[in-house]
Design an enzyme around this catalytic site. Structure first.
Site, PDB file in Angstrom:
ATOM      1  N   HIS A 183       0.840  -1.199   0.000  1.00 22.71           N
ATOM      2  CA  HIS A 183       0.000   0.000   0.000  1.00 22.71           C
ATOM      3  C   HIS A 183       0.872   1.245   0.000  1.00 22.71           C
ATOM      4  CE1 HIS A 183       0.687  -0.712   4.371  1.00 22.71           C
ATOM      5  NE2 HIS A 183       0.857   0.592   4.378  1.00 22.71           N
ATOM      6  N   GLU A 214      -3.435   3.690   2.284  1.00 20.06           N
ATOM      7  CA  GLU A 214      -3.668   3.740   3.729  1.00 20.06           C
ATOM      8  C   GLU A 214      -3.749   5.201   4.146  1.00 20.06           C
ATOM      9  OE1 GLU A 214      -0.995   3.357   7.752  1.00 20.06           O
ATOM     10  OE2 GLU A 214      -0.581   1.935   6.144  1.00 20.06           O
ATOM     11  N   ARG A 232      -0.848  10.799   5.252  1.00 22.78           N
ATOM     12  CA  ARG A 232      -1.406  11.328   6.498  1.00 22.78           C
ATOM     13  C   ARG A 232      -2.517  12.305   6.143  1.00 22.78           C
ATOM     14  NH1 ARG A 232       4.018  10.791   7.349  1.00 22.78           N
ATOM     15  NH2 ARG A 232       4.544   9.470   9.115  1.00 22.78           N
ATOM     16  N   ASN A 275      -3.775  10.891  12.689  1.00 24.74           N
ATOM     17  CA  ASN A 275      -3.246  11.004  14.045  1.00 24.74           C
ATOM     18  C   ASN A 275      -4.180  11.900  14.847  1.00 24.74           C
ATOM     19  OD1 ASN A 275      -0.819   9.441  13.716  1.00 24.74           O
ATOM     20  ND2 ASN A 275      -0.095  11.079  12.408  1.00 24.74           N
ATOM     21  N   GLU A 320      -3.418  11.528  -9.758  1.00 21.26           N
ATOM     22  CA  GLU A 320      -3.508  11.465 -11.214  1.00 21.26           C
ATOM     23  C   GLU A 320      -4.602  10.481 -11.604  1.00 21.26           C
ATOM     24  OE1 GLU A 320      -0.527  10.647 -14.994  1.00 21.26           O
ATOM     25  OE2 GLU A 320      -0.053   9.739 -13.058  1.00 21.26           O
ATOM     26  N   HIS A 331       2.587  11.679  -6.344  1.00 17.24           N
ATOM     27  CA  HIS A 331       1.150  11.536  -6.540  1.00 17.24           C
ATOM     28  C   HIS A 331       0.733  10.075  -6.486  1.00 17.24           C
ATOM     29  CE1 HIS A 331       2.654  11.117 -10.737  1.00 17.24           C
ATOM     30  NE2 HIS A 331       1.710  10.194 -10.812  1.00 17.24           N
TER      31      HIS A 331
END
Length: 145
Positions: free
Chosen positions: A6, A56, A10, A60, A123, A80
């Site tokens: 993956h 993913e 964040r 936080n 993209e 990207h």
């Protein structure tokens, strides 16, 4: 043997980011909250591609002491994410109708760029090529991607 798992980004608003990626055609495949670590992990993938091509989202949680949450800048330095879509014009229309800026319109019927709520460049690539059509063919670039 090496296997792609993956890409992690964040995020500051998990709901807005999940909604954004749903507009592209991804779906949530699993979610994990860590009370002890004070974070949430959300995994998204195109239909049928869980465990193959996932992104993913890491959220936080704000500090317990009430201080400011983490701020992420410089989404462009990440590069990207890229997704192949069945109809780039329909995908861009869905995004625009939801208020997303099309930074690089699909003037050529093949490629477009947009940004996630946290500024991550995404993209979009048409599966094959579509003939140029309006309003995309004459739409200027907006911002950076």
């Amino acid at each position: 043997m090496t296997q792609y798992l993956h890409t992690m980004i964040r995020v500051t608003d998990p709901d807005a980011t999940v909604d954004f990626f749903k507009l592209i055609g991804l779906e949530e495949v699993r979610r994990f909250d860590s009370e002890a670590g004070r974070f949430t992990l959300i995994f998204l993938a195109p239909p049928g591609q869980a465990g193959v091509a996932e992104v993913e989202l890491t959220y936080n949680w704000p500090p317990e002491d009430g201080s400011a949450p983490e701020d992420y800048t410089g989404g462009r330095n990440f590069g990207h994410l890229a997704y192949r879509v069945d109809d780039i014009y329909a995908t861009c229309r869905r995004l625009m109708d939801a208020g997303v800026t099309i930074n690089r319109p699909p003037r050529d019927g093949h490629m477009a760029f947009v940004r996630s709520p946290d500024g991550i460049s995404v993209e979009l690539l048409q599966d094959g090529h579509l003939p140029p059509q309006e309003p995309w063919a004459s739409m200027p670039n907006t911002g950076v991607w």
